[in-house]
Enzyme design. Sequence first.
Site, PDB file in Angstrom:
ATOM      1  N   CYS A   1      13.692  11.467   6.791  1.00 15.09           N
ATOM      2  CA  CYS A   1      13.665  11.178   8.224  1.00 15.09           C
ATOM      3  C   CYS A   1      15.043  11.372   8.835  1.00 15.09           C
ATOM      4  O   CYS A   1      15.164  11.491  10.038  1.00 15.09           O
ATOM      5  CB  CYS A   1      13.165   9.760   8.449  1.00 15.09           C
TER       6      CYS A   1
ATOM      7  N   GLU B   1       9.436   2.502  10.738  1.00 15.87           N
ATOM      8  CA  GLU B   1      10.512   3.466  10.535  1.00 15.87           C
ATOM      9  C   GLU B   1       9.828   4.818  10.492  1.00 15.87           C
ATOM     10  O   GLU B   1       9.139   5.142   9.524  1.00 15.87           O
ATOM     11  CB  GLU B   1      11.269   3.141   9.249  1.00 15.87           C
TER      12      GLU B   1
ATOM     13  N   LYS C   1       0.883  -1.176   0.000  1.00 11.64           N
ATOM     14  CA  LYS C   1       0.000   0.000   0.000  1.00 11.64           C
ATOM     15  C   LYS C   1       0.913   1.215   0.000  1.00 11.64           C
ATOM     16  O   LYS C   1       1.291   1.714   1.059  1.00 11.64           O
ATOM     17  CB  LYS C   1      -0.896  -0.047   1.247  1.00 11.64           C
TER      18      LYS C   1
ATOM     19  N   GLY D   1       6.647   6.077   8.010  1.00 10.37           N
ATOM     20  CA  GLY D   1       5.837   7.287   7.983  1.00 10.37           C
ATOM     21  C   GLY D   1       5.845   7.947   9.358  1.00 10.37           C
ATOM     22  O   GLY D   1       6.795   7.797  10.131  1.00 10.37           O
TER      23      GLY D   1
ATOM     24  N   GLU E   1       8.812  17.328  14.099  1.00  9.83           N
ATOM     25  CA  GLU E   1       9.354  17.108  12.768  1.00  9.83           C
ATOM     26  C   GLU E   1       8.610  18.000  11.768  1.00  9.83           C
ATOM     27  O   GLU E   1       7.388  17.942  11.670  1.00  9.83           O
ATOM     28  CB  GLU E   1       9.199  15.638  12.374  1.00  9.83           C
TER      29      GLU E   1
HETATM   30  P1  NAI Z   1       1.583   9.159   7.156  1.00  7.37           P
HETATM   31  O1  NAI Z   1       2.266   8.398   8.231  1.00  7.37           O
HETATM   32  O2  NAI Z   1       0.162   9.536   7.367  1.00  7.37           O
HETATM   33  O3  NAI Z   1       1.648   8.348   5.760  1.00  7.37           O
HETATM   34  C1  NAI Z   1       2.537   7.298   5.477  1.00  7.37           C
HETATM   35  C2  NAI Z   1       1.761   6.111   4.905  1.00  7.37           C
HETATM   36  O4  NAI Z   1       0.821   5.649   5.871  1.00  7.37           O
HETATM   37  C3  NAI Z   1       0.941   6.430   3.651  1.00  7.37           C
HETATM   38  O5  NAI Z   1       0.995   5.324   2.779  1.00  7.37           O
HETATM   39  C4  NAI Z   1      -0.463   6.605   4.199  1.00  7.37           C
HETATM   40  O6  NAI Z   1      -1.471   6.341   3.253  1.00  7.37           O
HETATM   41  C5  NAI Z   1      -0.481   5.561   5.299  1.00  7.37           C
HETATM   42  N1  NAI Z   1      -1.476   5.783   6.345  1.00  7.37           N
HETATM   43  C6  NAI Z   1      -1.943   6.961   6.829  1.00  7.37           C
HETATM   44  N2  NAI Z   1      -2.848   6.744   7.795  1.00  7.37           N
HETATM   45  C7  NAI Z   1      -2.961   5.409   7.933  1.00  7.37           C
HETATM   46  C8  NAI Z   1      -3.739   4.571   8.788  1.00  7.37           C
HETATM   47  N3  NAI Z   1      -4.587   5.064   9.682  1.00  7.37           N
HETATM   48  N4  NAI Z   1      -3.590   3.236   8.675  1.00  7.37           N
HETATM   49  C9  NAI Z   1      -2.733   2.716   7.777  1.00  7.37           C
HETATM   50  N5  NAI Z   1      -1.984   3.456   6.939  1.00  7.37           N
HETATM   51  C10 NAI Z   1      -2.095   4.790   7.020  1.00  7.37           C
HETATM   52  O7  NAI Z   1       2.435  10.441   6.865  1.00  7.37           O
HETATM   53  P2  NAI Z   1       1.932  11.775   6.118  1.00  7.37           P
HETATM   54  O8  NAI Z   1       0.610  12.229   6.707  1.00  7.37           O
HETATM   55  O9  NAI Z   1       1.984  11.515   4.668  1.00  7.37           O
HETATM   56  O10 NAI Z   1       3.063  12.806   6.525  1.00  7.37           O
HETATM   57  C11 NAI Z   1       2.950  13.556   7.730  1.00  7.37           C
HETATM   58  C12 NAI Z   1       4.294  13.739   8.369  1.00  7.37           C
HETATM   59  O11 NAI Z   1       4.865  12.480   8.730  1.00  7.37           O
HETATM   60  C13 NAI Z   1       5.346  14.402   7.505  1.00  7.37           C
HETATM   61  O12 NAI Z   1       5.205  15.779   7.493  1.00  7.37           O
HETATM   62  C14 NAI Z   1       6.603  13.927   8.190  1.00  7.37           C
HETATM   63  O13 NAI Z   1       6.861  14.733   9.304  1.00  7.37           O
HETATM   64  C15 NAI Z   1       6.255  12.528   8.652  1.00  7.37           C
HETATM   65  N6  NAI Z   1       6.745  11.494   7.695  1.00  7.37           N
HETATM   66  C16 NAI Z   1       7.885  10.814   7.969  1.00  7.37           C
HETATM   67  C17 NAI Z   1       8.388   9.905   7.063  1.00  7.37           C
HETATM   68  C18 NAI Z   1       9.655   9.156   7.316  1.00  7.37           C
HETATM   69  O14 NAI Z   1      10.316   8.730   6.392  1.00  7.37           O
HETATM   70  N7  NAI Z   1      10.033   8.915   8.521  1.00  7.37           N
HETATM   71  C19 NAI Z   1       7.735   9.648   5.788  1.00  7.37           C
HETATM   72  C20 NAI Z   1       6.490  10.389   5.611  1.00  7.37           C
HETATM   73  C21 NAI Z   1       6.052  11.253   6.546  1.00  7.37           C
END
Ligand code: NAI
Length: 492
Positions: free
Chosen positions: A287, A253, A178, A231, A386
């Site tokens: 990250c 991660e 996903k 994420g 972050e």
């Molecule tokens: P997110 O954690 O919401 O999204 C990452 C993935 O999780 C996407 O595929 C999304 O569709 C999925 N997802 C979201 N909600 C979910 C749920 N309830 N159940 C299962 N899957 C779910 O991150 P987002 O909203 O895109 O970004 C927000 C912040 O997160 C960014 O501004 C950043 O600070 C941080 N981030 C950190 C990352 C890293 O590499 N450590 C990568 C992306 C975001």
Amino acid sequence: MSDDLLRHEKLFIGGEWVAPRDGEVVASINPSTGKEWATAAYAGVGDIDRAVEAANDAFRGPWRKMSGTDRSNILRKLGDLYAANAGRLAELESRDNGMPIRDSRAGIAGHAQYYYYYSGLAANISGRNIQMDPSVHVYTSREPVGVVGAITPWNAPLQTVMWKLAPALATGCTIVLKVAEQTPITAFELAKLADEAGVPKGVINVVPGLGATAGAHLVAHPNVNKISFTGEHRTAQEIMRGAAVNLKRLSFECGGKSPHIIFDDADLEQALNAATHSAFALCGQSCALGSRLLVHESIYDTVVEEISRRSKNVRIGSALDPATQMGPQAHSEQLEKTLRYLEIGKQEGARLVTGGERISNLGDGYFVKPTVFADVTNSMRIAREEIFGPVVGVIKFKTEEEAVNIANDTQYGLVAGLWTQNVGRAHRVAAQIQAGMVWVNTYRYLRYNIPYGGYKISGLNRENGSEGLEPYLETKSTIVNLTGNYADAYAQ
Ligand code: NAI
Ligand code: MG
């Protein structure tokens, strides 16, 4: 590559390209222009069900019957195909996510090596024999956990997928992928390569979709054995709750607010180059950023001045321009989030030295100026949360002990960097920092064979290296009574 709309309107389930049943087809935006450049199929919950069923069938079917050597050969082939297609993949990645083409080319050129590395490990998975008395034969075997739900973000789409896919394939798991809704395109291309490499039908299923629907459904699905997620930590917390239904195995991660420490005995020229690059790489959407720059008081003013000067020289532009060093934010929500934090930083009293606003003369792209805040204290929100944008906060310290305390005064614990020419100090400080990776006199050195992952809210389990296999394996202990007499064994 033509400028016609690229259409990816089918999901990859059970080795077939199928129209979404209850999902939809949506536009994918090029963040350098703010315009639609491709269309993508999103999965609904019914599509996730189909993908999980296909992954379960494949797990019980041909994949489970193959040897590690067979899987190894397939992974090697996938690496070869990946290398042959790296240029095209890089261009697609840059269009979908806004990563400068020089970064996507360099990064993706190195991805094949991850597949080769896990190809090697696939043929080497083994248990051990545990020596007991002669009445029993005891051994352990390693078995794949089963169906893995891989949930990945938009900041480095192909890399984050690969970090999960390669070890999952090596161990004999099957995968429901996903990928992030903002950057779905390259995963479809990867599915084509996997098919060509001979990955059996249903072993890899590509189902982009919304987190709240497709993602959450995958997490709660009783026939999924593990979730591997990259994420935000708040999403990881939700996943932990959702995954409780069948005690899924979990790897996370998540983010960082990583300390990058410059001591007064550092090679300043190199430290400044690293500090600038580590703050603004991928437009701050990594990250592993050095987003808290901790600087000794004796060199503080010089560092603030120099890093500001360098940040003004960063070449900003369209991701597809080979000269571009920093592209746009990957999507409009992230742009808004970064702009919000720029205001927060100003309001809470940090000194804006340079940047601090959106770039207005580059069309509708999501560009932000590289931003340096000085006089940042570690209690400010811009030092604790972050941002994921090109923003660095420079914090002053007096002593080594204070530097370590500030470095560790955070919920996060992903990476850290430190610059010193004193070898004793280097090891002493590295040992005290609570982070999964510490760089000494370098930064952002990541490789396929070096374990990566976070302490504290930055993660759970490790990716890469041989440690990267562990989260995809169960351990079974088998005890065989050799005496033919149950009582004898029992009497032990
Ligand atoms: P997110 O954690 O919401 O999204 C990452 C993935 O999780 C996407 O595929 C999304 O569709 C999925 N997802 C979201 N909600 C979910 C749920 N309830 N159940 C299962 N899957 C779910 O991150 P987002 O909203 O895109 O970004 C927000 C912040 O997160 C960014 O501004 C950043 O600070 C941080 N981030 C950190 C990352 C890293 O590499 N450590 C990568 C992306 C975001
Ligand atoms: Mg989110």
